[in-house]
Design a protein around this motif. Sequence first.
Motif, PDB file in Angstrom:
ATOM      1  N   VAL A 155       0.831  -1.206   0.000  1.00 41.11           N
ATOM      2  CA  VAL A 155       0.000   0.000   0.000  1.00 41.11           C
ATOM      3  C   VAL A 155       0.867   1.258   0.000  1.00 41.11           C
ATOM      4  N   TYR A 156       2.016   1.199   0.670  1.00 38.92           N
ATOM      5  CA  TYR A 156       2.928   2.345   0.647  1.00 38.92           C
ATOM      6  C   TYR A 156       3.449   2.597  -0.766  1.00 38.92           C
ATOM      7  N   LEU A 157       3.840   1.535  -1.462  1.00 37.23           N
ATOM      8  CA  LEU A 157       4.326   1.688  -2.832  1.00 37.23           C
ATOM      9  C   LEU A 157       3.227   2.172  -3.761  1.00 37.23           C
ATOM     10  N   LEU A 158       1.997   1.751  -3.510  1.00 35.35           N
ATOM     11  CA  LEU A 158       0.883   2.228  -4.328  1.00 35.35           C
ATOM     12  C   LEU A 158       0.727   3.740  -4.184  1.00 35.35           C
ATOM     13  N   GLY A 159       0.814   4.236  -2.943  1.00 31.77           N
ATOM     14  CA  GLY A 159       0.756   5.675  -2.744  1.00 31.77           C
ATOM     15  C   GLY A 159       1.951   6.393  -3.337  1.00 31.77           C
ATOM     16  N   MET A 160       3.129   5.774  -3.274  1.00 31.45           N
ATOM     17  CA  MET A 160       4.328   6.395  -3.850  1.00 31.45           C
ATOM     18  C   MET A 160       4.209   6.507  -5.365  1.00 31.45           C
TER      19      MET A 160
END
Length: 281
Positions: A155-160
């Motif tokens: 989910v962090y990479l999706l936001g990034m």
Amino acid sequence: MGAGPTGTTTTAANTAPTPLLAPTGLFRLELVRWARTHRLFGLSALFLLLGLCLPIVTANLGWILEHSPETRAMADLLPDPTPASGIAAYLDQVGQLGVVVLIAAVAGPLCPYGSRAAGLYHWSLTRGRRYGRLPASAPLLLPRFAVATGATVLVYLLGMVGAWYETTVLIGAPAPGRLLAGTALSCLYLVWVCAVVALVGARTDGQIVTTSLSVLVVLAVGVAQRAPWIGPAMPSRLLSAPAQLLTRDGFADHLAAAGVTLAATAALLAVGAHVLARRAR
């Protein structure tokens, strides 16, 4: 004479993992739990929203301030937006809101004794079992940790990705190599956060207690980062690595923090497995 073979068979049954209790079976079980509770969907929506919206605010903050008489003077003092500032806006919210939400989301799966029924279930699985050279609590903890960490990083990479897209369109393209290196370092910080939750969840009872204590530990490490003698080696330094690498820092400036984070993560998981093994006795 019948007791000998029976006792040997019982001992072998206790030491050999069944398909349900094997680490691969528990890994699949955790994946199903995350999918059925829609926890991953909610986290993905939140982080994607942060990644898409915050660079827009950064790029248009000066224009917004100019259209208000009270804030028009502040608009003249704002520096021009840069790719680093667009990425930093997303990272700032991850460090404030995102980490707390992630801790609350993974506290349940990483707290085996979150309820009386869950505690009894974990005790029955670990009682008298070993998997190779590892105590039973280690293979029971590691699938939970792996799935929770994978979901957190995802989910962090999706936001990034959302932040990178909006920053590229509205401000300018960040340096891809530096952004990728900084993102890898920030993911290492999130792995450490999940390890903190795993240790706290192994010792405490209840998701609320696990979440509260884990947030306090993460905040304490963030405060310790301000100390000049230990700040460069604190795990929380890695979260802002993408923005810092885009501005002034080099990759070598974060190696100390990365080494400390890796060692701390391994130590937290080892202690967590030991705590769970002692509670199951």
